[in-house]
Design a protein around this motif. Structure first.
Motif, short mmCIF file in Angstrom:
data_model
loop_
_atom_site.label_atom_id
_atom_site.label_comp_id
_atom_site.label_asym_id
_atom_site.label_seq_id
_atom_site.Cartn_x
_atom_site.Cartn_y
_atom_site.Cartn_z
N GLY A 72 0.81 -1.21 0.00
CA GLY A 72 0.00 0.00 0.00
C GLY A 72 0.85 1.27 0.00
N LEU A 73 1.85 1.32 0.87
CA LEU A 73 2.71 2.51 0.93
C LEU A 73 3.52 2.68 -0.36
N SER A 74 3.98 1.57 -0.92
CA SER A 74 4.75 1.64 -2.18
C SER A 74 3.91 2.21 -3.30
N VAL A 75 2.71 1.69 -3.44
CA VAL A 75 1.85 2.11 -4.56
C VAL A 75 1.37 3.55 -4.39
N VAL A 76 0.87 3.87 -3.21
CA VAL A 76 0.36 5.23 -2.98
C VAL A 76 1.50 6.24 -3.09
N PHE A 78 4.31 5.97 -4.78
CA PHE A 78 4.71 6.06 -6.19
C PHE A 78 3.71 6.89 -7.00
N LEU A 79 2.43 6.62 -6.80
CA LEU A 79 1.40 7.33 -7.57
C LEU A 79 1.30 8.82 -7.22
N ILE A 80 1.74 9.19 -6.04
CA ILE A 80 1.77 10.61 -5.67
C ILE A 80 3.07 11.26 -6.14
N LEU A 81 4.18 10.54 -6.00
CA LEU A 81 5.48 11.12 -6.34
C LEU A 81 5.61 11.45 -7.82
N MET A 82 5.17 10.57 -8.70
CA MET A 82 5.42 10.78 -10.12
C MET A 82 4.77 12.08 -10.66
N PRO A 83 3.48 12.31 -10.45
CA PRO A 83 2.94 13.59 -10.94
C PRO A 83 3.48 14.80 -10.18
N SER A 84 3.76 14.64 -8.89
CA SER A 84 4.32 15.75 -8.11
C SER A 84 5.70 16.14 -8.63
N LEU A 85 6.53 15.15 -8.91
CA LEU A 85 7.86 15.40 -9.45
C LEU A 85 7.77 16.03 -10.84
N THR A 86 6.84 15.54 -11.63
CA THR A 86 6.64 16.11 -12.97
C THR A 86 6.29 17.59 -12.87
N LEU A 87 5.35 17.92 -12.01
CA LEU A 87 4.95 19.32 -11.85
C LEU A 87 6.09 20.18 -11.30
N ALA A 101 5.42 14.06 1.39
CA ALA A 101 4.72 12.95 2.05
C ALA A 101 4.95 11.64 1.29
N SER A 102 4.94 11.70 -0.04
CA SER A 102 5.13 10.48 -0.83
C SER A 102 6.54 9.93 -0.65
N VAL A 104 8.32 10.19 2.07
CA VAL A 104 8.30 9.53 3.39
C VAL A 104 7.62 8.17 3.28
N MET A 105 6.53 8.10 2.52
CA MET A 105 5.83 6.82 2.31
C MET A 105 6.75 5.79 1.66
N LEU A 106 7.50 6.22 0.64
CA LEU A 106 8.36 5.29 -0.07
C LEU A 106 9.52 4.80 0.78
N VAL A 107 10.09 5.68 1.57
CA VAL A 107 11.17 5.24 2.47
C VAL A 107 10.61 4.30 3.54
N THR A 108 9.43 4.62 4.05
CA THR A 108 8.79 3.75 5.04
C THR A 108 8.46 2.39 4.43
N SER A 109 8.00 2.39 3.19
CA SER A 109 7.70 1.11 2.53
C SER A 109 8.97 0.28 2.38
N MET A 110 10.10 0.93 2.09
CA MET A 110 11.36 0.18 1.98
C MET A 110 11.78 -0.36 3.34
N LEU A 111 11.56 0.42 4.39
CA LEU A 111 11.86 -0.06 5.73
C LEU A 111 11.02 -1.30 6.05
N LEU A 112 9.75 -1.27 5.69
CA LEU A 112 8.89 -2.44 5.91
C LEU A 112 9.40 -3.64 5.11
N PHE A 113 9.86 -3.39 3.88
CA PHE A 113 10.39 -4.49 3.07
C PHE A 113 11.66 -5.06 3.70
N VAL A 114 12.49 -4.20 4.23
CA VAL A 114 13.70 -4.67 4.93
C VAL A 114 13.29 -5.61 6.07
#
Length: 130
Positions: A72-76, A78-87, A101-102, A104-114
């Motif tokens: 969930g954190l990875s997908v959400v 990712f989906l927030i970061l890509m358009p935000s980075l584009t803009l 926020a995205s 932070v979500m992605l780093v947290t998702s990687m921590l969960l994967f670890v």
């Protein structure tokens, strides 16, 4: 296999989007969005495919709330970061708080994967049935 299948599906869709963006940039000789292209391919394709393949190789690791939170954190994120980075690159940083926020979500998702990987690889293998 829910987590594995969905990571794999999103991974190949990300590859298609990343490659399409690369083709568009090349056709237009406008490479301003190359950081988005790189992030789509790395976070979307490479990471999600590796996540999916890990969960496929170690099915027990895909059970429980931790892999679902990772997904969930990875997908959400990712989906927030890509358009935000584009803009941001297009000099319209209207979603800067969402972008932070995205990340932070992605780093947290990687921590969960670890945590998932360490838990799955520290358990003793079950003895083979005789």
């Amino acid at each position: 296999m829910f987590v594995s299948n969905n990571f794999l599906r999103l991974g190949v869709l990300s590859a298609l989007v990343g490659m399409s963006l690369g083709v568009w940039m090349g056709a237009n000789q406008d490479f301003a969005l190359r950081p988005v292209h790189a992030h789509v391919n790395l976070l979307g394709f490479a990471s999600m495919m590796l996540f999916g393949l890990f969960y496929r190789a170690v099915p027990a690791a895909g059970r429980g709330w931790l892999p679902l939170a990772h997904f969930g954190l990875s997908v959400v994120g990712f989906l927030i970061l890509m358009p935000s980075l584009t803009l941001l690159i297009l000099q319209r940083p209207i979603f800067m708080p969402a972008m932070i926020a995205s990340e932070v979500m992605l780093v947290t998702s990687m921590l969960l994967f670890v945590i998932v990987v360490f838990k799955a690889t520290m358990q003793k293998p079950e003895p083979a049935a005789a």
